[in-house]
Design an enzyme around this catalytic site. Structure first.
Site, PDB file in Angstrom:
ATOM      1  CG  LEU A 530      42.049  37.198  61.724  1.00  0.00           C
ATOM      2  CD1 LEU A 530      41.766  38.619  61.282  1.00  0.00           C
ATOM      3  CD2 LEU A 530      40.787  36.358  61.645  1.00  0.00           C
ATOM      4  N   GLY A 531      45.806  35.072  60.072  1.00  0.00           N
ATOM      5  CA  GLY A 531      46.630  34.647  58.944  1.00  0.00           C
ATOM      6  C   GLY A 531      47.981  35.304  59.016  1.00  0.00           C
ATOM      7  N   GLY A 534      52.457  39.325  54.351  1.00  0.00           N
ATOM      8  CA  GLY A 534      53.805  39.329  53.822  1.00  0.00           C
ATOM      9  C   GLY A 534      54.797  39.858  54.839  1.00  0.00           C
ATOM     10  CG  PHE A 535      56.076  43.298  55.515  1.00  0.00           C
ATOM     11  CD1 PHE A 535      57.189  44.032  55.869  1.00  0.00           C
ATOM     12  CD2 PHE A 535      55.878  42.980  54.181  1.00  0.00           C
ATOM     13  CE1 PHE A 535      58.072  44.470  54.909  1.00  0.00           C
ATOM     14  CE2 PHE A 535      56.753  43.415  53.218  1.00  0.00           C
ATOM     15  CZ  PHE A 535      57.853  44.160  53.573  1.00  0.00           C
ATOM     16  N   GLY A 536      54.131  39.896  58.373  1.00  0.00           N
ATOM     17  CA  GLY A 536      53.912  39.443  59.738  1.00  0.00           C
ATOM     18  C   GLY A 536      52.495  38.981  59.934  1.00  0.00           C
ATOM     19  CB  VAL A 538      46.608  39.494  60.122  1.00  0.00           C
ATOM     20  CG1 VAL A 538      45.453  40.466  60.299  1.00  0.00           C
ATOM     21  CG2 VAL A 538      47.520  39.943  59.000  1.00  0.00           C
ATOM     22  CE  LYS A 552      49.816  42.903  56.867  1.00  0.00           C
ATOM     23  NZ  LYS A 552      49.291  42.825  55.537  1.00  0.00           N
ATOM     24  CG  ASP A 578      50.256  46.263  48.630  1.00  0.00           C
ATOM     25  OD1 ASP A 578      49.953  46.170  47.416  1.00  0.00           O
ATOM     26  OD2 ASP A 578      50.053  45.359  49.456  1.00  0.00           O
TER      27      ASP A 578
END
Ligand SMILES: *[C@@H]1O[C@H](CO)[C@@H](O)[C@H](O)[C@H]1NC(C)=O
Ligand SMILES: *[C@@H]1O[C@H](CO)[C@@H](O)[C@H](O)[C@H]1NC(C)=O
Ligand SMILES: *[C@@H]1O[C@H](CO)[C@@H](O)[C@H](O)[C@H]1NC(C)=O
Ligand SMILES: *[C@@H]1O[C@H](CO)[C@@H](O)[C@H](O)[C@H]1NC(C)=O
Ligand SMILES: *[C@@H]1O[C@H](CO)[C@@H](O)[C@H](O)[C@H]1NC(C)=O
Ligand SMILES: *[C@@H]1O[C@H](CO)[C@@H](O)[C@H](O)[C@H]1NC(C)=O
Ligand SMILES: *[C@@H]1O[C@H](CO)[C@@H](O)[C@H](O)[C@H]1NC(C)=O
Ligand SMILES: *[C@@H]1O[C@H](CO)[C@@H](O)[C@H](O)[C@H]1NC(C)=O
Length: 771
Positions: A530-531, A534-536, A538, A552, A578
């Protein structure tokens, strides 16, 4: 004293836990010949939490022996020995002594004994000593180390953690609470809270011969009339209800030593019920009314009479059960429901055509005349009730039992003192004639529109539950280690278990093994990507049962070891870093889940805060000390939570909305509105005024307390829960200036940011210093 006598006494006392720590100034024990007098106090020797001594209540001319919190600035008496037998004269010289025959006595200066208590004959072998313990219990112990007598067996108006309310059949004790006559007079009033053990045990509050409140029976998790108990569990409260041949008692316990809580019975109840749970709020240095009962008109005993149902959220509050009509239509129309309702169609038990309709979310009827069977399944209960023509209703008795052994409560005759709660309570199955059953299945609920209107405000409660869920998940995770293969671990989702809705177990998070996830995402195929977060990356996926999921992944560059995260056994706290609205997911039942632990950091218990060079998070939600100086602690999550609360109230994002009003952000805007007494103006105008102002103001204050500039001023999450769940907003502390209100947009100008292109619609930034 003759030497050999002294020797014998000393030998006897050696067996007692009498040795005082050399350093402690106050003693915690009295022994024969060493009475307590005048202004001396005993202080419990471990934590020093409780003191025992003489006191005169303000405005009183009498002196009493009592137990109070030793470390709180407000003297709060929780137990009184001679409440009905005072020593006359304020600050009179009195003594408290224990005799070698184990009798505890309060005497006036002239030697007259005004009050005494002794163990049953033969139950104790003197000499005895009396000691105040860290839990507030005054214990008289004999020389064999046996408890000869204890204050906890004789509560006055307050139930402390570990104290029992109820009946100990084996010991022949009936532990009740009796309110003080007034704050200046501890003598017993007519207001009494006691366990009624005649049916399924329930606590009643009496005023003289009148029942004024009923707890409802214990359903395995809580009293059905106190359905918000689940919110306490997240705070570290636990509850113990024992119902067997020896005893029928209730007690509560608090794991977190920083939480000071008491349940007290008050004879006036002015402004907050008769039974009141108070919790010490260190931030305000005051007691905080956390819960009380009776709370609303439906908490009165049977306001809608037999077969009537009270619902505090409707006008009028009384309605008849389906298939019933008011007994006295004239008084019913005048909104006096106490006569209750009668059946529209007679039952036809002999012909076996009757059936049962279900009333969900109920506080079950008065059980004093009910029959309880803990051994059967709900289906067996149904059959048994159906066969017995005098049985009018049944409900599960023990929601924590095995599904086949939850037992049931069965009622005969009219169903008295029935109420429903929005979203809480349990299912009640009531008997109806076949004709009325047909009409029940036709009429469907019309709650959806209501839900839409109140959703903004309830979302707040949802977050509260989410936070609670997070704590529960952490606690449960240590217990349940075996990974379930793509199944919801939460047991109560089984068919019969739907009764358990609203209880803590529902909040448990599912655990999936790698294979299940790999299968669901078709081996993490690029088509399913999907995209990139910031950490990997999804991925979207589909579980075998058709449930769509987002997965994720943590990239290897993450400094946070995933093993470490997985292997946490509770020494660690987790800081999410976050928290924001887009990281709170709602399922179709509007159950909130906190997602995206990709930036979460583990915290050892000893660490108060951590310094980091890599500041990750989202603008608008980051606490100032974190965004500016890279310092984060549990209080930085509290800040983010506060921002979320304010956003929910306003129905707007934090940043960039308020520049027209001269404020940079929602925090400053909300703070100035509150200070101008116009806090309500913050509320999302789409609500068109359909909200409770008191609730909103409470949430607004809590939100602002969370976003205060100085992390030390911000409450802990446990205190936030306490404040949100409580009923009294007026006593909340006044929030100080929020973070960023003064600093303006400094953060924005100096930090280098990189937008994140993940599926979420707000910006997540990653900032790297010194690269
Ligand atoms: C206490 O004693 C004082 C002086 O004797 C008296 O004026 C006062 O009314 C008494 N108060 C009560 C509550 O009895
Ligand atoms: C001793 O004191 C008590 C309580 O203060 C009082 O009621 C009693 O009359 C006194 N007895 C004597 C003999 O003075
Ligand atoms: C206890 O202390 C108070 C206040 O210091 C004093 O007025 C009173 O006389 C004392 N009482 C005794 C019995 O010593
Ligand atoms: C316990 O005390 C209460 C209040 O005095 C009373 O109503 C109840 O019947 C007592 N229970 C037993 C088992 O003695
Ligand atoms: C009972 O409640 C009232 C009002 O909340 C309070 O002022 C009073 O001190 C309480 N009584 C006792 C004995 O605590
Ligand atoms: C029950 O059955 C009997 C005999 O079949 C019948 O006479 C009677 O009317 C029935 N009762 C009802 C309430 O239908
Ligand atoms: C029917 O139920 C009532 C109350 O539960 C009980 O007293 C009665 O004995 C039962 N009758 C039969 C026939 O089981
Ligand atoms: C309810 O079920 C639990 C779990 O089986 C059990 O421990 C508890 O004793 C039961 N309570 C009663 C009152 O039977």
């Amino acid at each position: 004293m003759a030497p050999n006598h002294r020797l014998r006494l000393a030998a006897g006392l050696l067996l007692l836990p009498l040795i005082l720590p050399a350093a402690s100034l106050a003693r915690d024990t009295i022994a024969p010949g060493q009475p307590l007098r005048g202004n001396d106090t005993l202080v419990s020797s471990g934590t020093g939490s409780f003191a025992l001594g003489f006191f005169s209540p303000p405005g009183s001319n009498n002196t009493y022996v009592g137990v109070w919190y030793a470390r709180l600035p407000v003297r709060t008496v929780v137990w009184v020995a001679n409440r009905a037998d005072p020593v006359h004269g304020a600050n009179a010289a009195a003594t408290l002594s224990v005799s070698s025959a184990c009798e505890l006595a309060v005497a006036a200066a002239n030697g007259t004994v005004v009050w005494s208590a002794s163990p049953p004959p033969g139950a104790a072998e003197g000499p005895c000593a009396a000691r105040i313990h860290d839990d507030g219990n005054l214990v008289v112990m004999d020389q064999l180390g046996r408890v000869a007598w204890q204050g906890f067996d004789h509560p006055t108006d307050t139930l402390l953690p570990g104290m029992r309310l109820g009946v100990d059949f084996a010991a022949g004790k009936n532990m009740t609470l009796t309110a003080w006559v007034s704050p200046s007079d501890p003598s017993p009033s007519a207001v009494v809270a006691a366990m009624d053990t005649s049916g399924d045990p329930e606590v009643f509050v009496w005023n003289g011969a009148t029942k004024v409140w009923r707890s409802g029976p214990w359903d395995g998790v809580q009293f059905t009339g106190v359905p918000d108990t689940v919110t306490y569990k997240a705070l570290g409260f636990s509850f113990r209800f024992v119902n067997n041949a020896q005893e029928a008692t209730y007690s509560f316990h608090v794991r977190d030593a920083s939480i000071v809580s008491r349940l007290a019975l008050n004879s006036t109840g002015a402004g907050g019920g008769l039974l009141q749970r108070w919790t010490w709020l260190e931030a305000a240095r005051a007691w905080y009314l956390y819960w009380y009962a009776p709370k609303d008109q439906c908490d009165a005993v049977s306001p809608c009479g037999p077969n009537g149902v009270c619902d505090a959220s409707t006008v009028p509050a009384c309605a008849c059960l389906r298939g019933f009509t008011p007994l006295s239509p004239a008084t019913w129309a005048l909104r006096d429901g106490r006569d209750g309702c009668v059946r529209a169609t007679p039952l036809d038990c002999a012909n076996r055509t009757d059936g049962f309709a279900v009333l969900p979310h109920a506080k079950v009827p008065d059980t004093t005349q009910a029959v309880v069977d803990f051994g059967s399944s709900l289906e067996q209960c149904r059959q048994r009730c159906l066969r017995n023509c005098s049985c009018t209703a049944y409900a599960s008795a023990n929601l924590t039992g095995e599904p086949g052994h939850r037992g049931c409560v069965m009622w005969t005759g009219g169903l008295d003192d029935l109420r429903v709660y929005p979203g809480y309570g349990q299912d009640l199955y009531f008997r109806l004639a076949a004709a009325d059953l047909a009409s029940v299945s036709k009429s469907k609920k019309k709650v959806n529109t209501v839900v839409a209107i109140v959703v903004s405000i309830t979302a707040l409660m949802a977050i509260l539950l989410a936070v609670a869920g997070f704590f529960i998940w952490r606690a449960k995770k240590t217990k349940a280690r075996k990974p379930a293969s793509g199944t919801w671990r939460a047991g109560p989702r089984s068919k019969e278990g739907s009764e358990g809705k609203g209880h803590g177990d529902d909040l448990e998070l599912p655990v999936y093994d790698y294979e299940t996830i790999a299968k669901a995402t078709e081996g993490f195929s690029t088509e399913n990507k999907l995209g990139e977060g910031g950490f990997g990356p999804v991925y979207k996926g589909k579980l075998e049962d058709g449930q769509e999921i987002a997965v994720k992944t943590l990239s290897r560059t993450s400094t946070q070891g995933f093993e470490e995260f997985k292997n946490e056994d509770s020494r660690y706290r987790i800081i999410h870093r976050d928290l924001k609205t887009s990281n709170i997911l709602l399922d179709e039942e509007m159950t909130p889940k906190i997602s995206d632990f990709g930036m979460a950091r583990m915290f050892g218990n000893d660490d108060a805060e951590i310094n980091t060079l890599r500041v990750v998070g989202t603008y608008g939600y980051m606490a100032p000390e974190y965004a500016m100086d890279g310092v984060f602690s549990v209080k930085s999550d509290v800040f983010s939570f506060g921002v979320i609360v304010l956003e929910i109230i306003a129905g707007k994002r934090n940043r960039g909305v308020y520049s027209y009003s001269g404020h940079l952000n929602i925090l400053a805007h909300a703070w100035s509105l509150l200070n101008e007494g116009k806090g309500i103006d913050l509320v999302d105008e789409n609500l068109n005024g359909s909200f409770e102002s008191d609730e909103v103001l409470k949430c607004l204050k809590v939100g602002l307390l969370c976003v205060q500039e100085n992390p030390d001023d911000r409450p802990l999450m446990s205190q936030v829960l306490m404040m949100l769940a409580s009923t009294d907003a007026a006593s909340l502390p006044t929030p100080k200036q929020p973070g960023f209100a003064a600093r303006r947009a400094a953060a924005e100008d100096t930090l280098w940011s990189k937008p994140d292109c993940s599926v979420v619609d707000s910006m997540t930034i990653t900032m790297v210093e010194g690269r």
